[in-house]
Enzyme design. Structure first.
Site, short mmCIF file in Angstrom:
data_model
loop_
_atom_site.label_atom_id
_atom_site.label_comp_id
_atom_site.label_asym_id
_atom_site.label_seq_id
_atom_site.Cartn_x
_atom_site.Cartn_y
_atom_site.Cartn_z
N LYS A 110 -3.88 3.74 -11.93
CA LYS A 110 -2.73 3.76 -12.85
C LYS A 110 -3.14 3.64 -14.31
O LYS A 110 -2.58 4.31 -15.17
CB LYS A 110 -1.75 2.63 -12.47
CG LYS A 110 -1.00 2.95 -11.17
CD LYS A 110 -0.14 1.83 -10.69
CE LYS A 110 -0.94 0.72 -10.06
NZ LYS A 110 -1.73 1.14 -8.86
N ASN B 50 0.82 -1.22 0.00
CA ASN B 50 0.00 0.00 0.00
C ASN B 50 0.86 1.27 0.00
O ASN B 50 0.54 2.23 -0.68
CB ASN B 50 -0.94 0.01 1.20
CG ASN B 50 -1.87 -1.19 1.20
OD1 ASN B 50 -1.91 -1.93 0.22
ND2 ASN B 50 -2.60 -1.38 2.27
N GLN C 151 -6.29 0.46 -7.37
CA GLN C 151 -5.41 -0.12 -8.39
C GLN C 151 -5.71 0.46 -9.78
O GLN C 151 -4.82 0.55 -10.62
CB GLN C 151 -5.59 -1.64 -8.40
CG GLN C 151 -4.82 -2.36 -9.47
CD GLN C 151 -4.76 -3.86 -9.19
OE1 GLN C 151 -4.08 -4.29 -8.28
NE2 GLN C 151 -5.50 -4.63 -9.97
N SER D 279 -7.90 8.83 -48.17
CA SER D 279 -9.17 8.13 -48.06
C SER D 279 -9.10 6.87 -48.91
O SER D 279 -8.50 6.87 -49.98
CB SER D 279 -10.29 9.04 -48.56
OG SER D 279 -11.38 8.27 -49.05
N ASN E 245 -6.32 14.37 -45.76
CA ASN E 245 -7.04 14.77 -44.55
C ASN E 245 -6.10 14.99 -43.36
O ASN E 245 -5.10 14.29 -43.23
CB ASN E 245 -8.05 13.68 -44.18
CG ASN E 245 -9.09 13.48 -45.26
OD1 ASN E 245 -9.52 14.44 -45.89
ND2 ASN E 245 -9.47 12.24 -45.49
N LYS F 261 -8.47 12.89 -51.70
CA LYS F 261 -8.44 13.42 -50.34
C LYS F 261 -7.06 13.45 -49.70
O LYS F 261 -6.27 12.53 -49.85
CB LYS F 261 -9.36 12.58 -49.45
CG LYS F 261 -10.81 12.67 -49.84
CD LYS F 261 -11.45 13.93 -49.30
CE LYS F 261 -11.96 13.66 -47.90
NZ LYS F 261 -12.56 14.86 -47.32
N GLU G 40 -7.55 15.60 -35.98
CA GLU G 40 -8.85 15.10 -35.51
C GLU G 40 -8.65 14.15 -34.34
O GLU G 40 -9.43 14.13 -33.39
CB GLU G 40 -9.58 14.43 -36.67
CG GLU G 40 -9.92 15.42 -37.79
CD GLU G 40 -10.18 14.74 -39.13
OE1 GLU G 40 -10.78 13.65 -39.16
OE2 GLU G 40 -9.77 15.30 -40.16
N THR H 32 -14.96 36.08 -34.27
CA THR H 32 -15.79 35.77 -33.09
C THR H 32 -17.05 35.18 -33.67
O THR H 32 -17.47 35.55 -34.77
CB THR H 32 -16.14 37.02 -32.26
OG1 THR H 32 -16.96 37.88 -33.05
CG2 THR H 32 -14.89 37.78 -31.82
N HIS H 33 -17.63 34.22 -32.95
CA HIS H 33 -18.79 33.49 -33.46
C HIS H 33 -18.48 32.86 -34.82
O HIS H 33 -19.37 32.68 -35.64
CB HIS H 33 -20.03 34.38 -33.58
CG HIS H 33 -20.29 35.18 -32.34
ND1 HIS H 33 -21.08 34.74 -31.31
CD2 HIS H 33 -19.81 36.39 -31.95
CE1 HIS H 33 -21.10 35.63 -30.35
NE2 HIS H 33 -20.33 36.65 -30.70
#
Ligand code: ARG
Length: 462
Positions: free
Chosen positions: A329, A114, A326, A281, A289, A287, A294, A159-160
């Site tokens: 970890k 322990n 336990q 792809s 990517n 493609k 991501e 912004t937005h």
């Protein structure tokens, strides 16, 4: 499995452990990465036991020498662990027995798994967090290289997710450096607090043997002793803190990834990645990517999940060691591994960016980006801001309605919206002029940004 020989206990038992229980409680696959630090802890413990004459000093010397040999084997990748061992502490005890026979049985005196497990984990983390700090520093330096090479390159600030005001690319990049600096500070805080030795707390009450905890702390490089034995074996705040700091760091990485993903789309077209970073792809031949970014976003979700899991794990536990602990970890290691991976690809990512200057230039021709500058021009002429805001709003609405650009309207038309407008307004419709005006502390003025880059370089060097 199932043999008592694979355990640090068994005297009380006359029947072998159920296979299902054994399989379910086994943790070697996860905790074997603590081997190095567990050996270090055992070496310090054995030395102390010998010096304090709790065990014969000859036995202590044999144990220390054998543990050092195990360390060497481990360093060379030649330490084989008994897969039947319940956990790494047991596996190393077995390896020690294999080497020096019954002398090994003196080692586990005055300690429990322990206090041993948290000692190994804290030792491991002290090293790990220093490495992590270095990696975040590397990422910061990579971003600074980009910020510096972007020079006076201006982009539309959003912004937005809509055009807001012109912004130096370098200034935006420095915002990442600042975010990451706070992550380093949080991890440093966690490191400072976990730098305490639990060993010597035994199972939960300490021990009746005359151990010397201060000597062990000194040898292992811990700054302080954990001062309460129950707290020492129960506390996992440090795991929570690291997962919390990692979750915030992960969120930062994810937001940075999201910016880069957006900017590298055809629709934004601000930057291009080196082909080595992109993936294809299986169906669409055209493609390329940014999967790596991501997955940075996705990785962040996992770390945050692990933070929720550790808090859930801890919230109902009674004081004293419980086996639930336990699982700390697995959550922690998985989180740290993800952070490592995320930092590594972001470092690569920033090394492989090419800004597409023509597109940035074209985007900053959008006059709406300069509306605030025009309003501030009116303020400088003594107009209250709210009124200036309305006048400029009406001016832009007029331009929209008539399909003309503000820059092409004659001054007398513009002055219909505010008498305070003068011919200098036309010069404001320019990215360089706009960022130059933002001289307020922390603003996007090029001189300020250059100074900030210099300051950051001093902070994150090495
Ligand atoms: N493998 C255990 C853990 O990681 C070590 C401590 C076991 N202690 C016990 N009393 N069963 O938490």
């Amino acid at each position: 499995m199932g043999k008592k020989a694979g355990k640090l206990w068994g005297g009380r038992f006359s029947r072998p452990t159920s296979e299902a229980v054994e399989r379910f409680t086994h943790s070697l696959a996860v905790d074997q990465r603590l081997a190095w630090h567990d050996l270090l802890g055992s070496i310090a413990h054995a030395r102390m036991l010998g010096k304090a004459r709790i065990i014969p000093s000859r036995e202590a010397r044999r144990i220390v020498a054998a543990l050092q040999a195990l360390l060497r084997d481990l360093g060379r990748g030649r330490l084989s662990l008994n897969p039947a061992a319940e956990d790494i502490h047991t596996a190393l005890q077995l390896a020690l027995e294999k080497r020096i026979g019954t002398s090994a049985s003196y080692l586990h005196t005055g300690r429990s798994r322990n206090d041993q497990v948290v000692t190994s984990l804290r030792l491991f983390l002290k090293e790990k967090l220093q490495g992590l700090d270095q990696e975040i520093g590397r990422l910061q330096r990579g971003i600074l290289v980009q910020a510096e090479s972007a020079k006076e390159l201006v982009m539309p600030g959003f912004t937005h997710l809509r055009h807001a005001q012109p912004l130096l690319v370098g200034h935006l990049l420095l915002s990442y450096v600042a975010m990451l600096q706070r992550d380093r500070q949080r991890l440093e805080g966690a490191l400072h607090r976990l730098d305490e030795l639990p060993l010597g707390s035994g199972a939960l009450t300490g021990t009746g043997l005359p151990i010397n905890r201060a000597a062990v702390a000194r040898e292992l490089g811990f700054s302080r002793l954990m001062e309460n034995s129950v707290d020492a074996v129960t506390d996992r705040d440090f795991v929570v803190e690291i997962l919390a700091a990692s979750s915030i760091l992960g969120a930062h990485c994810s937001r940075i990834a999201e910016d880069l993903i957006l900017w590298s789309t055809r629709e934004f077209g601000f930057l291009r990645f080196d082909e080595r970073l992109l993936t294809g792809s299986s169906m669409m031949p055209q493609k390329q990517n940014p999967d790596f970014l991501e997955l940075v976003r996705g990785g962040c979700a996992r770390i945050t999940g692990n933070l929720a899991a550790i808090l859930t794990l801890l919230k109902g536990l009674p004081s004293g060691y419980q086996r639930d602990l336990q699982n700390d970890k697995e959550l922690l290691f998985e989180g740290l591994d993800r952070i490592d991976g995320m930092l590594a690809v972001l470092i690569e990512g920033f090394g492989g960016i090419r800004w597409i200057r023509e597109n940035l230039k074209r985007q900053t021709e959008d006059e709406s980006l300069y509306a605030t500058d025009l309003a501030e021009l009116l303020v400088a002429r003594g107009i209250p801001f709210a009124q200036a805001h309305r006048s400029v709003g009406q001016l832009f609405a007029h331009a929209d309605r008539t399909g003309k650009s503000v820059g092409s309207l004659p001054l007398e038309t513009v002055r219909r919206f505010s008498k305070a407008f003068g011919p200098e307004l036309y010069a404001l419709l320019d990215p360089a002029a706009s960022v130059r005006r933002k001289r307020s502390a922390g603003g996007t003025n090029p001189l300020l940004v250059r100074q900030a880059i210099r300051r950051w370089k001093g902070i994150v060097r090495r």
